[in-house]
Design a protein around this motif. Structure first.
Motif, PDB file in Angstrom:
ATOM      1  N   GLU A  53      51.077  25.464  25.353  1.00  0.00           N
ATOM      2  CA  GLU A  53      51.604  24.685  26.480  1.00  0.00           C
ATOM      3  C   GLU A  53      50.795  24.931  27.756  1.00  0.00           C
ATOM      4  O   GLU A  53      50.489  23.995  28.509  1.00  0.00           O
ATOM      5  N   LEU A  54      50.418  26.180  27.994  1.00  0.00           N
ATOM      6  CA  LEU A  54      49.595  26.484  29.163  1.00  0.00           C
ATOM      7  C   LEU A  54      48.252  25.776  29.085  1.00  0.00           C
ATOM      8  O   LEU A  54      47.745  25.245  30.081  1.00  0.00           O
ATOM      9  N   GLY A  55      47.666  25.744  27.890  1.00  0.00           N
ATOM     10  CA  GLY A  55      46.408  25.033  27.714  1.00  0.00           C
ATOM     11  C   GLY A  55      46.536  23.549  28.003  1.00  0.00           C
ATOM     12  O   GLY A  55      45.647  22.948  28.619  1.00  0.00           O
ATOM     13  N   ARG A  56      47.638  22.962  27.585  1.00  0.00           N
ATOM     14  CA  ARG A  56      47.868  21.536  27.852  1.00  0.00           C
ATOM     15  C   ARG A  56      47.988  21.263  29.352  1.00  0.00           C
ATOM     16  O   ARG A  56      47.671  20.158  29.811  1.00  0.00           O
ATOM     17  N   HIS A  57      48.452  22.249  30.102  1.00  0.00           N
ATOM     18  CA  HIS A  57      48.597  22.094  31.553  1.00  0.00           C
ATOM     19  C   HIS A  57      47.342  22.514  32.315  1.00  0.00           C
ATOM     20  O   HIS A  57      47.366  22.631  33.545  1.00  0.00           O
ATOM     21  N   GLY A  58      46.253  22.755  31.589  1.00  0.00           N
ATOM     22  CA  GLY A  58      44.991  23.047  32.248  1.00  0.00           C
ATOM     23  C   GLY A  58      44.884  24.426  32.845  1.00  0.00           C
ATOM     24  O   GLY A  58      44.213  24.606  33.864  1.00  0.00           O
ATOM     25  N   ALA A  59      45.545  25.420  32.217  1.00  0.00           N
ATOM     26  CA  ALA A  59      45.476  26.796  32.728  1.00  0.00           C
ATOM     27  C   ALA A  59      44.152  27.418  32.301  1.00  0.00           C
ATOM     28  O   ALA A  59      44.071  28.194  31.346  1.00  0.00           O
ATOM     29  N   LEU A  60      43.096  27.067  33.026  1.00  0.00           N
ATOM     30  CA  LEU A  60      41.742  27.508  32.707  1.00  0.00           C
ATOM     31  C   LEU A  60      41.100  28.108  33.950  1.00  0.00           C
ATOM     32  O   LEU A  60      41.369  27.674  35.072  1.00  0.00           O
ATOM     33  N   PRO A  61      40.215  29.090  33.785  1.00  0.00           N
ATOM     34  CA  PRO A  61      39.557  29.686  34.954  1.00  0.00           C
ATOM     35  C   PRO A  61      38.484  28.768  35.518  1.00  0.00           C
ATOM     36  O   PRO A  61      37.898  27.951  34.815  1.00  0.00           O
ATOM     37  N   GLY A  62      38.242  28.918  36.816  1.00  0.00           N
ATOM     38  CA  GLY A  62      37.158  28.191  37.451  1.00  0.00           C
ATOM     39  C   GLY A  62      37.481  26.789  37.905  1.00  0.00           C
ATOM     40  O   GLY A  62      36.596  26.065  38.359  1.00  0.00           O
ATOM     41  N   LEU A  63      38.735  26.390  37.809  1.00  0.00           N
ATOM     42  CA  LEU A  63      39.124  25.019  38.166  1.00  0.00           C
ATOM     43  C   LEU A  63      39.986  24.971  39.422  1.00  0.00           C
ATOM     44  O   LEU A  63      40.596  23.942  39.706  1.00  0.00           O
ATOM     45  N   GLY A  64      40.047  26.069  40.160  1.00  0.00           N
ATOM     46  CA  GLY A  64      40.808  26.083  41.398  1.00  0.00           C
ATOM     47  C   GLY A  64      42.132  26.815  41.332  1.00  0.00           C
ATOM     48  O   GLY A  64      42.753  27.056  42.367  1.00  0.00           O
ATOM     49  N   SER A  65      42.566  27.180  40.114  1.00  0.00           N
ATOM     50  CA  SER A  65      43.852  27.877  39.971  1.00  0.00           C
ATOM     51  C   SER A  65      43.696  29.143  39.147  1.00  0.00           C
ATOM     52  O   SER A  65      44.591  29.514  38.387  1.00  0.00           O
ATOM     53  N   THR A  66      42.567  29.804  39.291  1.00  0.00           N
ATOM     54  CA  THR A  66      42.309  30.997  38.488  1.00  0.00           C
ATOM     55  C   THR A  66      43.316  32.102  38.784  1.00  0.00           C
ATOM     56  O   THR A  66      43.783  32.790  37.865  1.00  0.00           O
ATOM     57  N   ALA A  67      43.671  32.291  40.051  1.00  0.00           N
ATOM     58  CA  ALA A  67      44.649  33.328  40.392  1.00  0.00           C
ATOM     59  C   ALA A  67      45.986  33.055  39.717  1.00  0.00           C
ATOM     60  O   ALA A  67      46.653  33.985  39.243  1.00  0.00           O
ATOM     61  N   ASP A  68      46.375  31.803  39.634  1.00  0.00           N
ATOM     62  CA  ASP A  68      47.640  31.459  38.980  1.00  0.00           C
ATOM     63  C   ASP A  68      47.570  31.755  37.488  1.00  0.00           C
ATOM     64  O   ASP A  68      48.530  32.253  36.892  1.00  0.00           O
ATOM     65  N   LEU A  69      46.435  31.448  36.853  1.00  0.00           N
ATOM     66  CA  LEU A  69      46.262  31.763  35.433  1.00  0.00           C
ATOM     67  C   LEU A  69      46.398  33.259  35.197  1.00  0.00           C
ATOM     68  O   LEU A  69      47.148  33.704  34.319  1.00  0.00           O
ATOM     69  N   TRP A  70      45.685  34.069  35.985  1.00  0.00           N
ATOM     70  CA  TRP A  70      45.734  35.508  35.777  1.00  0.00           C
ATOM     71  C   TRP A  70      47.085  36.075  36.169  1.00  0.00           C
ATOM     72  O   TRP A  70      47.571  37.045  35.574  1.00  0.00           O
ATOM     73  N   GLN A  71      47.730  35.468  37.143  1.00  0.00           N
ATOM     74  CA  GLN A  71      49.080  35.881  37.514  1.00  0.00           C
ATOM     75  C   GLN A  71      50.057  35.584  36.379  1.00  0.00           C
ATOM     76  O   GLN A  71      50.962  36.374  36.096  1.00  0.00           O
ATOM     77  N   ALA A  72      49.878  34.441  35.715  1.00  0.00           N
ATOM     78  CA  ALA A  72      50.730  34.098  34.581  1.00  0.00           C
ATOM     79  C   ALA A  72      50.561  35.104  33.447  1.00  0.00           C
ATOM     80  O   ALA A  72      51.544  35.544  32.829  1.00  0.00           O
ATOM     81  N   LEU A  73      49.311  35.471  33.160  1.00  0.00           N
ATOM     82  CA  LEU A  73      49.069  36.473  32.116  1.00  0.00           C
ATOM     83  C   LEU A  73      49.673  37.816  32.499  1.00  0.00           C
ATOM     84  O   LEU A  73      50.264  38.513  31.657  1.00  0.00           O
ATOM     85  N   ALA A  74      49.539  38.204  33.766  1.00  0.00           N
ATOM     86  CA  ALA A  74      50.110  39.470  34.221  1.00  0.00           C
ATOM     87  C   ALA A  74      51.632  39.451  34.124  1.00  0.00           C
ATOM     88  O   ALA A  74      52.262  40.454  33.750  1.00  0.00           O
ATOM     89  N   THR A  75      52.241  38.331  34.469  1.00  0.00           N
ATOM     90  CA  THR A  75      53.699  38.215  34.375  1.00  0.00           C
ATOM     91  C   THR A  75      54.161  38.347  32.939  1.00  0.00           C
ATOM     92  O   THR A  75      55.140  39.047  32.635  1.00  0.00           O
TER      93      THR A  75
END
Length: 403
Positions: A53-75
């Motif tokens: 589901e995260l992949g479908r929502h574009g949770a990828l690094p380098g696209l402007g939301s990298t901190a959110d991606l890593w924050q999601a993994l940390a959570t």
């Protein structure tokens, strides 16, 4: 296999916030928090479903939301490190394939390897992955002594009629293949002569054998990561020779793993903080245990160091300033900073809390065992020495210090 102890479903889900330029809780973090609040399925299955589901929502690094991606993994890691360990490789694979899709047309145009009148680039995906957007991935890129996975072109497959890239054959053994018996496919490094190249492979085809009873770890019990044997297994090359290791995202993926370590350390630190709050409430008029306070203070500073390193890295990645040598240096620094912070959190919490929570708190005991094993993806003094060599080489080449 089942985890040593599942997370407590009544435990509140508190997001691990990194800060940075983006929103406090972005789309990826909100998805993780929502899933942890609403789903009670087995951790690995739930984590892989969440990763899709995260992949479908574009949770990828380098696209402007990298901190959110890593924050999601940390959570996710603060809640259950096993779940984060299952989800992170799938997201890394999606990022690799996305970057390949962006790079491939330019490479094909330069080399004349496009297929068809419009110069379409052949797909490097297995047939099932091209037809199923819920296909789950692992990334098997580790090497080990005494084993080798080799690739060679399959005869008569220079062009595939279904739009796929030419087929290769994988034979040999690959070590450290996490969840190979669970995920649908993997991105696998294999040797072609003296070159290491990247291939995609469907793990549900004849010739793939997951070695049973090879995982005896007491941490990350639910993430078996033993060897897999390949016997003339069809695969497709992803990227040109050398592309996998040279692409910018190679360094970014390593920092994503560090975000998981950080989240696990936050989980351990929250147990320490809860103990301090409980002790304070029992005797509000008495001074707090100075040893507990010292541990709490040191843990806070180490977590702050790790958090700042991750935020700075996310901003540099999104700004396009973490590529090439700069990206590799950044990854070494961030992974070292976070790994040493996590080691300190584990040590301080253990001494301050004593043996009781390790023996009687199932969630804490599991989290500690999981984090201790997961952290060994950082190779300690060897990685520190590698960073030191990079700093020295840069200083000699530039004639100035790095700081």
């Amino acid at each position: 296999m089942t985890p040593t102890a599942p997370p407590d479903p009544t435990e509140p889900v508190v997001p691990v916030t990194l800060g940075g330029a983006g929103p406090v809780v972005g789309t990826a973090t909100a998805l993780v928090v929502d899933r942890l609040r609403s789903r009670a399925t087995p951790p690995v299955a739930d984590a892989l479903d969440l990763a899709v589901e995260l992949g479908r929502h574009g949770a990828l690094p380098g696209l402007g939301s990298t901190a959110d991606l890593w924050q999601a993994l940390a959570t996710l890691a603060a809640h259950d490190l096993g779940a984060a360990r299952a989800a992170e490789p799938h997201l890394d694979a999606i990022a690799i394939l996305d970057q390949h899709a962006g790079d491939a047309p330019a490479v094909a145009a330069a080399t004349g390897d496009g297929d068809g009148e419009d110069g379409d680039v052949p797909s490097p995906l297995p047939a099932r992955a091209r037809d199923d957007d819920s296909f789950t991935w692992g990334v098997f890129a580790a090497e080990g002594p005494g084993v080798r996975l080799a690739a060679e072109p399959r005869p008569g497959t220079a062009s595939e009629p279904d739009g796929a890239a030419p087929a290769w054959s994988l034979s040999g053994t690959k070590p450290w293949c996490s969840l190979a018996g669970t995920v649908d496919g993997a991105l696998v490094t294999a040797w072609v002569g003296d070159d290491r190249r990247l291939f995609s492979v469907d793990l549900r085809q004849p010739g793939v054998t997951v070695e049973a009873d090879a995982w005896h770890a007491r941490g990350l019990v639910e993430i078996p990561s033993g060897p897999v044997s390949f016997d003339d297994v069809e695969a497709h090359e992803v990227g040109a020779p050398g592309w996998y290791l040279e692409r910018p995202g190679f360094s970014w993926g390593g920092i994503g793993v560090a975000a998981c370590w950080y989240g696990g350390a936050v989980g351990v630190a929250r147990t320490l903080l809860t103990a301090a709050v409980t002790a304070s409430g029992r005797a509000p008029g008495r001074p707090a245990d100075p040893h507990l306070l010292q541990a709490l203070g040191l843990v806070d500073t180490r977590l702050a160091d790790a958090r700042r390193a991750l935020v700075e890295a996310a901003d540099l990645v999104d700004a396009g300033e973490a590529t090439g040598d700069a990206g590799r240096l950044l990854a070494k620094r961030v992974r070292g900073t976070v790994a040493h912070a996590c080691d300190e959190v584990l040590a301080r919490a253990s001494r301050a809390l004593g043996p009781a929570p390790l023996a009687t708190d199932a969630a804490h005991a599991k989290r500690v065992a999981d984090l201790q094993l997961y952290l060994r993806q950082h190779h300690g003094e060897r990685d520190d020495a590698s960073l030191g060599q990079t700093v020295l080489s840069d200083a000699v080449a530039d004639g100035r210090a790095a700081w």
